[in-house]
Design an enzyme around this catalytic site. Structure first.
Site, mmCIF file in Angstrom:
data_model
loop_
_atom_site.group_PDB
_atom_site.id
_atom_site.type_symbol
_atom_site.label_atom_id
_atom_site.label_comp_id
_atom_site.label_asym_id
_atom_site.label_seq_id
_atom_site.Cartn_x
_atom_site.Cartn_y
_atom_site.Cartn_z
ATOM 1 N N CYS A 67 0.837 -1.198 0.000
ATOM 2 C CA CYS A 67 0.000 0.000 0.000
ATOM 3 C C CYS A 67 0.873 1.251 0.000
ATOM 4 C CB CYS A 67 -0.920 0.013 1.211
ATOM 5 S SG CYS A 67 -2.192 -1.270 1.175
ATOM 6 N N GLU A 120 -7.517 -13.073 -28.135
ATOM 7 C CA GLU A 120 -6.786 -13.198 -26.872
ATOM 8 C C GLU A 120 -5.547 -14.062 -27.076
ATOM 9 O OE1 GLU A 120 -5.091 -13.494 -23.373
ATOM 10 O OE2 GLU A 120 -6.703 -12.037 -23.766
ATOM 11 N N CYS A 151 -4.481 0.162 -17.321
ATOM 12 C CA CYS A 151 -4.128 0.137 -15.902
ATOM 13 C C CYS A 151 -2.837 0.889 -15.629
ATOM 14 C CB CYS A 151 -4.020 -1.300 -15.391
ATOM 15 S SG CYS A 151 -2.784 -2.295 -16.246
#
Length: 375
Positions: free
Chosen positions: A93, A261, A331
């Site tokens: 984190c 894919e 992302c």
């Protein structure tokens, strides 16, 4: 590797005022050196704070450090809920010391900076909260730990192989799938449900780890692309067919969807997941190679590449399909910005952008960009 010429060594402590956020969960500070300064990327700090930095690494062109003492705290600073979130703890984190609204502002600033620096795009960015993690905790549905003796788990420190034992990870969701580093792949499949539709996913295959992510991303992609009945759609890096299924419903039986894919197992599962949709074709193989083999055009494209982005060869292949619009799911904002610059060189522009806080307490952010043909 040569080291930066600097008077600072690992373990040194120095006071500094923190500057802006940088991509990767760090803040930027500058330490005096001769008649100039040296950049240090600082964890556990916030912009405009006055802190004591402990140098943790001397790299080739910059320093790394931890804020080990906060002399003048930011109003956005909070007490981290996990004792392992600070200096010397695990590296999972980045932002537990930051209030959630400020976390999203930091992520928005990073996306904006990457778009400007790498693509020359000025764009106002707002990072949206995602359903399922109001407090930013207990959202991660798949965890990878390092196995320790007596059935215990651990996580590695940031930029280190050192393992920190973890008794209770506060971002792990109840019932999360546990994966141990170095263990054999998990066999079998699990079933995920999105908007009433089921998808079989390999036990060790890719699926979004935030419980609200699949529905959020499908909603954003469909809203931005606005697929029309009869359109030809491409779903690239399609995984097990998440976007393909909802594209197929939107374009209807008079339209078509090609789902491509690279992972054979995921592509096979996509074929099963989409078997009831006869106007969907699944193809296994590297996206650039499969596109080179196809003799077709597309009206709309969903592009959902891995973290490193699509890269120029795939962007060029997508542009050659002459789509009216592309929904790019990213992302990594740096990879997104780089690929947007490739699209711009081929006559396509960023028309809209939504960003989502799918990884609270970390620096990661998910974006969905709408890219349209100019003119």
């Amino acid at each position: 590797m040569s080291r930066l010429r600097t008077p600072y060594e690992v373990g040194d402590r120095v006071e500094a005022t923190i500057g802006p956020v940088a991509h990767g969960g760090h803040m930027v500070a500058r330490l005096p050196f001769e008649d100039t300064s040296v950049v240090v990327f600082v964890r556990h700090a916030l912009p405009e704070e006055r802190v004591v930095i402990e140098i943790t690494d001397v790299a080739k062109r910059f320093l790394r450090g931890d804020a080990v003492e906060i002399l003048e705290p930011s109003p956005d600073r909070v007490e981290a809920p996990c004792a392992l979130a600070g200096p010397g703890g695990c590296g999972g984190c980045d932002f537990q010391h930051v209030a959630l609204p400020a976390q999203r502002r930091l992520k928005a600033a990073v996306v904006s900076e990457q778009l400007k620096r790498l693509a020359g795009i000025d764009h106002d960015v707002a990072v949206e909260q995602v359903r399922g993690s109001a407090d930013g905790l207990h959202w991660r549905t798949r965890m990878q730990y390092v196995g320790l003796p007596e059935g215990r788990y651990g996580l590695r420190k940031n930029h280190s192989h050192e393992i920190v034992p973890v008794e209770d990870c506060l971002i792990e969701a109840p019932g999360a799938r546990i994966v141990l580093a170095g263990e054999p792949p998990v066999r079998g499949t699990v079933t995920e449900t999105v908007l009433g539709r089921s998808f079989d996913v390999a036990g060790d295959g890719f699926w979004q780890v935030h419980p609200g992510a699949p529905e959020t991303l499908v909603g954003a992609v469909m809203d931005l692309l606005a697929p029309q009945p009869g359109e030809r759609a491409m779903d690239l890096y399609a995984g097990v067919g998440l976007f393909s299924a909802f594209l197929a419903e939107a374009v209807g039986p008079t339209g078509s969807v090609t789902s491509i894919e690279g992972d054979r197992r995921a592509s096979d599962l996509a074929g099963s997941n989409l078997a009831d949709l006869r106007h969907v074709k699944t193809r296994a193989g590297r996206v650039d190679r499969v596109l080179a083999e196809l003799d077709t055009m597309a009206d709309i494209v969903v592009l959902d590449p891995p973290r490193e982005g699509a890269r120029k060869e795939v962007v060029d292949a997508v542009v050659d399909l002459a789509p009216r619009a592309v929904a790019y799911v990213a992302c990594d904002p740096a990879a997104l910005a780089r690929d947007l610059s490739y699209f711009a060189a081929r006559g396509y522009k960023l028309a809209n952008l939504r960003s989502f806080d799918m990884f609270p307490m970390t620096h990661h952010v998910e974006c969905v960009a709408l890219i349209e043909r100019v003119g």
